[in-house]
Design a protein around this motif. Structure first.
Motif, PDB file in Angstrom:
ATOM      1  N   UNK A  69       0.826  -1.202   0.000  1.00  0.00           N
ATOM      2  CA  UNK A  69       0.000   0.000   0.000  1.00  0.00           C
ATOM      3  C   UNK A  69       0.865   1.259   0.000  1.00  0.00           C
ATOM      4  N   UNK A  70       0.248   2.403   0.190  1.00  0.00           N
ATOM      5  CA  UNK A  70       0.982   3.672   0.145  1.00  0.00           C
ATOM      6  C   UNK A  70       2.024   3.782   1.257  1.00  0.00           C
ATOM      7  N   UNK A  71       1.774   3.215   2.419  1.00  0.00           N
ATOM      8  CA  UNK A  71       2.759   3.264   3.513  1.00  0.00           C
ATOM      9  C   UNK A  71       3.984   2.428   3.155  1.00  0.00           C
ATOM     10  N   UNK A  72       3.761   1.279   2.550  1.00  0.00           N
ATOM     11  CA  UNK A  72       4.856   0.404   2.117  1.00  0.00           C
ATOM     12  C   UNK A  72       5.661   1.077   1.003  1.00  0.00           C
ATOM     13  N   UNK A  73       4.956   1.727   0.083  1.00  0.00           N
ATOM     14  CA  UNK A  73       5.616   2.374  -1.051  1.00  0.00           C
ATOM     15  C   UNK A  73       6.400   3.626  -0.652  1.00  0.00           C
ATOM     16  N   UNK A  74       6.105   4.193   0.507  1.00  0.00           N
ATOM     17  CA  UNK A  74       6.706   5.466   0.919  1.00  0.00           C
ATOM     18  C   UNK A  74       8.157   5.348   1.389  1.00  0.00           C
ATOM     19  N   UNK A  75       8.627   4.114   1.634  1.00  0.00           N
ATOM     20  CA  UNK A  75       9.997   3.944   2.130  1.00  0.00           C
ATOM     21  C   UNK A  75      10.731   2.888   1.318  1.00  0.00           C
ATOM     22  N   UNK A  76      12.063   2.973   1.293  1.00  0.00           N
ATOM     23  CA  UNK A  76      12.832   1.937   0.601  1.00  0.00           C
ATOM     24  C   UNK A  76      12.797   0.613   1.371  1.00  0.00           C
ATOM     25  N   UNK A  77      13.091  -0.469   0.677  1.00  0.00           N
ATOM     26  CA  UNK A  77      13.116  -1.783   1.308  1.00  0.00           C
ATOM     27  C   UNK A  77      14.093  -1.778   2.482  1.00  0.00           C
ATOM     28  N   UNK A  78      13.672  -2.437   3.568  1.00  0.00           N
ATOM     29  CA  UNK A  78      14.499  -2.532   4.760  1.00  0.00           C
ATOM     30  C   UNK A  78      14.348  -1.363   5.717  1.00  0.00           C
ATOM     31  N   UNK A  79      13.524  -0.388   5.360  1.00  0.00           N
ATOM     32  CA  UNK A  79      13.328   0.780   6.210  1.00  0.00           C
ATOM     33  C   UNK A  79      12.001   0.695   6.963  1.00  0.00           C
ATOM     34  N   UNK A  80      11.988   1.370   8.089  1.00  0.00           N
ATOM     35  CA  UNK A  80      10.807   1.427   8.939  1.00  0.00           C
ATOM     36  C   UNK A  80       9.717   2.269   8.288  1.00  0.00           C
ATOM     37  N   UNK A  81       8.515   1.756   8.339  1.00  0.00           N
ATOM     38  CA  UNK A  81       7.355   2.467   7.804  1.00  0.00           C
ATOM     39  C   UNK A  81       6.814   3.417   8.874  1.00  0.00           C
ATOM     40  N   UNK A  82       6.371   4.563   8.456  1.00  0.00           N
ATOM     41  CA  UNK A  82       5.835   5.568   9.370  1.00  0.00           C
ATOM     42  C   UNK A  82       4.458   5.156   9.882  1.00  0.00           C
ATOM     43  N   UNK A  83       4.235   5.326  11.194  1.00  0.00           N
ATOM     44  CA  UNK A  83       2.921   5.037  11.766  1.00  0.00           C
ATOM     45  C   UNK A  83       1.864   5.941  11.149  1.00  0.00           C
TER      46      UNK A  83
END
Length: 188
Positions: free
Chosen positions: A145-159
């Motif tokens: 989803x958009x939260x997953x797409x917002x960060x590079x692989x291996x990075x923490x997703x924003x709450x």
């Protein structure tokens, strides 16, 4: 041991009971499906109630979001990772969960539902029903989803991004931001 999270302290016992709750409902689900259920439940609970279920950091991985501290608990059950766990808890963990391979996660005991609020169980139940029919590939796709797409692989997703992906209103996002800031100040 409690691990510090940006929202609050991670609770090992609550996490184990959430794992048991989901694994019991999806006995053939495996870690991938269980982790996606936890993600969708977390996303909905944040968007609806402004609160985290797990207080865990979700990390973008190739096949979708993964709750990082929960993943370490599962790896500890498999014997692949050594966490500095209190010995009684570690023994209890192995007596309640089985994870002999990456594809397997089995509940060996009933969850203590007192660790899960009614709203958390409702979101877990909805996520279980949503994820149940999906195979690995489809479940990976729908979790991108958009939260997953917002960060590079291996990075923490924003709450906040997770809550947004769950349909949180602007007011709810502001509430979550305020709670995060207040807890950061309290834990400083």
């Amino acid at each position: 041991m409690k691990l510090l999270n940006k929202i609050e302290l991670f609770d090992n016992e609550k996490a184990v009971n959430a794992l048991l709750y989901v694994a019991r409902a999806l006995p053939d689900g495996g870690t991938h499906k269980v982790f996606k259920v936890l993600y969708f439940a977390e996303r909905q609970h944040l968007a609806t109630y402004g609160a985290s279920i797990l207080s865990d950091n979700f990390v973008r991985m190739a096949n979708g979001p993964v709750p990082s501290s929960v993943y370490y608990l599962v790896k500890a059950v498999r014997g692949q990772f050594s966490l500095p766990l209190e010995p009684t808890f570690a023994a209890s963990l192995h007596a309640r969960l089985s994870a002999s391979s990456p594809k397997e996660l089995r509940a060996l005991a009933e969850p203590d539902e007192d660790y899960l609020a009614e709203t958390e169980r409702e979101c877990l139940d909805e996520a279980i029903a949503y994820c149940r029919p999906f195979g690995f590939g489809k479940l990976s796709d729908v979790s991108h989803d958009s939260a997953w797409q917002a960060v590079p692989e291996g990075h923490e997703m924003s709450m906040l991004d997770i809550a947004t992906a769950g349909g949180a209103t602007g007011e709810m996002l502001q509430y979550i931001q305020t709670v995060m800031e207040n807890r950061t100040q309290l834990l400083a």
